[in-house]
Design an enzyme around this catalytic site. Structure first.
Site, mmCIF file in Angstrom:
data_model
loop_
_atom_site.group_PDB
_atom_site.id
_atom_site.type_symbol
_atom_site.label_atom_id
_atom_site.label_comp_id
_atom_site.label_asym_id
_atom_site.label_seq_id
_atom_site.Cartn_x
_atom_site.Cartn_y
_atom_site.Cartn_z
ATOM 1 N N GLY A 165 0.781 -1.293 -0.097
ATOM 2 C CA GLY A 165 0.064 0.057 0.009
ATOM 3 C C GLY A 165 0.919 1.173 -0.008
ATOM 4 N N ARG A 170 4.011 5.637 2.023
ATOM 5 C CA ARG A 170 4.468 7.266 2.096
ATOM 6 C C ARG A 170 3.982 8.073 1.098
ATOM 7 N NH1 ARG A 170 10.698 6.668 0.250
ATOM 8 N NH2 ARG A 170 10.449 5.052 -1.290
ATOM 9 N N ASP A 213 9.176 5.140 7.774
ATOM 10 C CA ASP A 213 8.772 6.016 8.513
ATOM 11 C C ASP A 213 8.022 7.078 7.767
ATOM 12 O OD1 ASP A 213 10.296 6.862 6.335
ATOM 13 O OD2 ASP A 213 12.047 7.522 7.862
ATOM 14 N N GLY A 214 7.468 6.737 6.340
ATOM 15 C CA GLY A 214 6.414 7.546 5.726
ATOM 16 C C GLY A 214 7.219 8.443 5.047
ATOM 17 N N ARG A 227 3.908 14.116 -7.412
ATOM 18 C CA ARG A 227 3.912 13.369 -8.882
ATOM 19 C C ARG A 227 2.392 13.637 -9.226
ATOM 20 N NH1 ARG A 227 6.050 7.372 -7.331
ATOM 21 N NH2 ARG A 227 4.305 7.106 -6.137
ATOM 22 N N ARG A 239 -2.007 0.195 -9.852
ATOM 23 C CA ARG A 239 -0.769 -0.694 -10.070
ATOM 24 C C ARG A 239 -1.461 -2.161 -10.288
ATOM 25 N NH1 ARG A 239 3.671 1.917 -6.871
ATOM 26 N NH2 ARG A 239 2.841 3.902 -6.780
ATOM 27 N N ASP A 290 4.185 -4.566 -7.693
ATOM 28 C CA ASP A 290 3.273 -3.255 -7.012
ATOM 29 C C ASP A 290 4.172 -1.964 -7.593
ATOM 30 O OD1 ASP A 290 5.438 -4.413 -5.237
ATOM 31 O OD2 ASP A 290 5.645 -2.526 -4.092
ATOM 32 N N ASN A 291 5.046 -2.176 -8.500
ATOM 33 C CA ASN A 291 5.734 -0.995 -8.985
ATOM 34 C C ASN A 291 5.306 -1.202 -10.399
ATOM 35 O OD1 ASN A 291 6.846 -0.340 -7.011
ATOM 36 N ND2 ASN A 291 8.893 -0.833 -6.992
ATOM 37 N N ASP A 329 7.442 4.583 -9.942
ATOM 38 C CA ASP A 329 8.362 4.502 -8.819
ATOM 39 C C ASP A 329 9.895 4.404 -9.125
ATOM 40 O OD1 ASP A 329 5.929 4.487 -7.270
ATOM 41 O OD2 ASP A 329 6.354 2.608 -6.310
HETATM 42 P P1 AMP Z 1 9.027 0.548 -3.124
HETATM 43 O O1 AMP Z 1 10.082 -0.361 -3.137
HETATM 44 O O2 AMP Z 1 9.504 2.240 -2.959
HETATM 45 O O3 AMP Z 1 8.420 0.736 -4.215
HETATM 46 O O4 AMP Z 1 8.215 0.490 -1.806
HETATM 47 C C1 AMP Z 1 7.694 -0.804 -1.264
HETATM 48 C C2 AMP Z 1 6.673 -0.417 -0.229
HETATM 49 O O5 AMP Z 1 7.245 -0.109 0.698
HETATM 50 C C3 AMP Z 1 5.600 0.325 -0.666
HETATM 51 O O6 AMP Z 1 4.327 -0.229 0.138
HETATM 52 C C4 AMP Z 1 5.928 1.444 -0.087
HETATM 53 O O7 AMP Z 1 4.940 2.313 0.262
HETATM 54 C C5 AMP Z 1 6.722 1.389 1.294
HETATM 55 N N1 AMP Z 1 7.690 2.000 1.722
HETATM 56 C C6 AMP Z 1 8.830 2.265 1.101
HETATM 57 N N2 AMP Z 1 9.689 3.209 1.869
HETATM 58 C C7 AMP Z 1 8.869 3.544 2.958
HETATM 59 C C8 AMP Z 1 9.090 4.409 3.951
HETATM 60 N N3 AMP Z 1 10.026 5.197 4.131
HETATM 61 N N4 AMP Z 1 8.055 4.396 4.708
HETATM 62 C C9 AMP Z 1 6.914 3.805 4.710
HETATM 63 N N5 AMP Z 1 6.571 2.976 3.794
HETATM 64 C C10 AMP Z 1 7.700 2.931 2.714
HETATM 65 MG MG MG Z 2 6.720 1.044 -5.126
#
Ligand code: AMP
Ligand code: MG
Length: 492
Positions: free
Chosen positions: A98, A101, A132-133, A183, A190, A259-260, A269
């Site tokens: 989900g 962030r 940490d969002g 963005r 996705r 998810d990407n 992403d």
């Molecule tokens: P990503 O690899 O950036 O596509 O992220 C994969 C998943 O991890 C997604 O659900 C993102 O929302 C979550 N995510 C990545 N970095 C963070 C973060 N710093 N805080 C919270 N969720 C994150």
């Molecule tokens: Mg992602």
């Protein structure tokens, strides 16, 4: 300026918010306001996109805009939310993920249709899991520049309107500072959104989601006797075109988890991506990808694997499994055809001939054997027909005999072609400027010291990558030796 969330801004000139995704209902998201960041500042503002969106120029420079795009205030009419999705990560079912962030502010209508506006790095959501969002300045600048570089190259992508920063600390391998990327995209849905409702047996919601995507983005599928199989086929075809674009440009995404993967066939992403310097087909740009699952030359097959996951997720809506398989089949013809068409344009071949496939394969092999700089080779090749153009291409090779043999084959194919017309075609298909890792890195290092001029300069060059931009040859040169030691991981 008041930076307390909940005290809404005055209406933004010319901007009206709609919230069609929110209309899907709360099974699809959680309402969530962005979390404010202290003392935000502008890192980059994309005036070209602002104009396309119809944003008022003076307003886009205002403190109000800065507050809105940092998530410190909410625009009237916007209904901020975080959406839920799941996904396969590195080949394994990862369960619920989900927007951990990212916060969707809503949708604005623009001269080119509706665009969703999302803040990435705007604080915790119910889907943040251990995170940490937040997003750090370095990765936010990379996403901002790369999405606009892709757009400049004519590659389907989400866009980036601006980056704001704050000196608030964010813990990664070391303490860094926070940033927020705004963005835009017609939709941020996705493959993983479909997987979420399918794997959790929420088949009604799965249908609602599929109908939403068909009605808003793939209306032609509604005419099909099997709308959901038609949707799968349409997404497969768009994804095939996207892969052809990536491969021909030498772009590695780095984290092609489901998810990407955008349901609209957009690049989405931006994390550990890289434009190839040396042409090394097995290159892995993501330092965390120790198995090389997402190596450059594996991307087209991975995209198919991901489409297969999407097909599986859609199965409850598709009557027979063979319809889903047939829909996926289209990828296998569209991808090679699309790649060949793009490579022909790069080679300056306006018409298709049977021998082109072999010529393209030989070209890839030739480049791989000497690990020739990919972007440089193609740009120099534009002048192959006019001396000393051919010599300048030849200079890129160690194995000159191999180059000469290839050049003979290429010249035979070009015989009778109009050299001027050909150079024109090639210059529109072989960029001079791509976002090489070291260029991004230099801009990031300066930005950490609050000098954002490098970010701005790169944005200008990358938005028009086929143009010459006199005085900027240093941005189109070979990477320095230290570029090879840049390690980009999933940490962002
Ligand atoms: P990503 O690899 O950036 O596509 O992220 C994969 C998943 O991890 C997604 O659900 C993102 O929302 C979550 N995510 C990545 N970095 C963070 C973060 N710093 N805080 C919270 N969720 C994150
Ligand atoms: Mg992602």
């Amino acid at each position: 300026m008041n930076s307390v969330i909940g005290e809404p801004l005055a209406a933004i000139p010319g901007l009206k918010w709609a919230n069609r995704f929110a209309g899907l209902g709360t099974d699809f998201y959680t309402d969530r306001l962005p979390s404010p960041l202290p003392a935000p500042y502008w890192v980059g503002r994309n005036q070209a996109l602002a104009r396309e969106l119809g944003l008022d120029e003076a307003w886009f420079a205002s403190q109000e805009a800065l507050a809105l795009f940092t998530g410190n205030q909410v625009a009237p009419g916007s209904q901020p939310l975080a959406s839920v999705y799941s996904g396969h990560q590195f080949g394994q079912w990862a369960g619920q993920l989900g927007d951990g962030r990212a916060i969707l502010l809503g949708e604005i209508s623009t001269p080119d249709g509706s665009q969703e506006v999302q803040l990435k790095g705007a604080g915790m959501t119910p889907y943040s899991r251990m995170g940490d969002g937040r997003a750090v300045l370095r990765s936010s600048i990379r996403e901002y520049l790369c999405s606009e570089a892709m757009h400049g190259l004519g590659i389907p992508t989400t866009r980036a309107l601006c980056v704001t920063g704050s000196d608030a600390g964010v813990r990664r391998e070391e303490i860094e500072t926070a940033a927020v990327v705004t963005r835009t995209s017609p939709s941020f849905i996705r493959f993983g959104h479909f997987e979420h409702f399918s794997y959790s047996d929420q088949h009604e919601q799965l249908k609602v989601l599929a109908d939403f995507v068909i009605d808003h983005f793939y209306p032609a599928c509604r005419e099909s006797p099997q709308p959901y199989a038609a949707l799968l086929q349409a997404v497969s075809e768009r994804t095939a075109h996207l892969m052809a674009a990536w491969q021909s440009t030498g772009f590695c995404h780095g984290v092609m988890n489901t998810d990407n993967m955008s349901i609209l066939g957009l690049t989405i992403d931006y994390g550990p991506f890289q434009f190839l310097d040396a042409f090394d087909p097995g290159h892995v740009c993501n330092h965390s990808d120790t198995q090389g699952r997402y190596a450059y030359n594996k991307q087209p097959n991975i995209a198919y694997w991901n489409l297969f996951c999407l097909g599986q997720a859609l199965l409850p809506l598709i009557e027979a499994q063979d319809q889903a398989l047939a829909a996926l089949e289209s990828y296998k013809t569209v991808f090679p055809e699309a790649l060949e068409a793009r490579m022909r344009a790069k080679l300056g071949l306006p018409d298709a001939r049977p021998q082109d496939k072999a010529l393209i394969e030989t070209t890839f092999k030739l480049l791989a054997a000497d690990k020739v700089d990919y972007t440089m080779f193609w740009r120099r090749l534009c002048h192959f027909g006019t001396p000393p153009g051919r010599e300048k291409v030849r200079d890129l090779f160690l194995d000159r005999a191999a180059f000469d043999a290839w050049a003979l084959q290429y010249s035979e194919r070009l015989a009778h072609a109009d050299i001027g017309l050909q150079a024109d075609l090639m210059l529109k298909n072989n960029p001079k400027y791509v976002l090489r890792n070291h260029l991004g890195e230099q801009a990031i290092q300066a930005a950490k010291l609050k000098d954002f001029s490098g970010v701005n300069t790169l944005l200008t060059l990358l938005q028009a990558p086929f143009e010459e931009h006199p005085g900027h040859d240093s941005h189109a040169g070979f990477p320095p030796d230290w570029a090879a030691s840049i390690e980009i991981s999933c940490s962002s």
